[in-house]
Design an enzyme around this catalytic site. Sequence first.
Site, short mmCIF file in Angstrom:
data_model
loop_
_atom_site.label_atom_id
_atom_site.label_comp_id
_atom_site.label_asym_id
_atom_site.label_seq_id
_atom_site.Cartn_x
_atom_site.Cartn_y
_atom_site.Cartn_z
CE LYS A 71 35.39 46.41 46.69
NZ LYS A 71 34.11 45.95 46.25
CG ASP A 107 31.36 43.93 46.99
OD1 ASP A 107 30.72 44.65 47.88
OD2 ASP A 107 32.18 43.74 46.44
#
Length: 287
Positions: A71, A107
Amino acid sequence: MNITGTTQITGVMGYPVKHSLSPIFQNAGYEKLGLQYVYIPIKVAPENLEAAIKSIRALNFRGVNLTIPHKKQVLQYLDEISEESQILGVANTIINTNGKLKGDITDGSGFINSLKIDGNFNIKNIKVFMLGAGGSAYAIGGALVKNGIGELWVCNRTEEKSILLKKHISEKLGYKNVYIVPFEKINSKEFWHDPQLLVNTTSIGMNQQENLIIKEENFINLKFVYDIVYNRKTELLLMAEKYQIPCLGGLSMLVYQGAASFKLWTGKEAPIEEMKKSLNIPSSKYT
Ligand code: ATR
């Protein structure tokens, strides 16, 4: 699934990736809407990340998700990065538009939608006690602040990381109501000012039979408990249930963050209920 010459390819790059649930619910979503899309698991070792990202252009993928450990590292290989990804320093979604790769992060919005829709919980002005100061804590803490909470109390095993998170939220979001709880004082009354929401953003609870690090007495006045761990019903959730405190586990967030990526690739609202069904989770409440 009917794969043809016009099928658009999406997937998840991770290392490991074999436990990912995303292929199951994303493909269920594509099928439900009759979209010419497919979602595949793609095992990419860290040393191959740059080549893998370049291959998105070469192979004309529509986009990918990124999971552990990519990420952060992925940002250096992208053409464009959303404002939220820039602020958080991470991306979990790439959208390929005619060879131009844009990174985004879903997220935070996934967590908030899960809490609002599945949890039916209003977070305006509330006090939050958050465990953890890692990548997930940046996304969740930042999203909570942006959505109007009153106070954020952060407790992490490594206190320097709590301090960095507090500084980050202050500098990037101009928000000053972050308070640090020393890990060794996690249960001390001086740090429990009746928070309404307890959030675990760490991996504590992922393994069987881990000791609950929050004392039972601190649960009593909570209004909601959220645990991002999704592979089992954690001790945190069991304790919430004991006191009949509404709670959610991480499967809900997983589906909503995936649904946001789905929309970025297809332009369509994801069929959330169908996605949940594919993971064998009841549609209304699940932990
Ligand atoms: P992610 O991106 O999933 O958040 P991460 O950035 O590695 O992953 O963060 C993991 C978080 O879980 C951290 O807050 C970590 O605490 P440290 O910063 O002290 O490492 C926390 N964590 C993991 N295992 C833990 C444990 N056994 N006890 C306490 N905290 C733990």
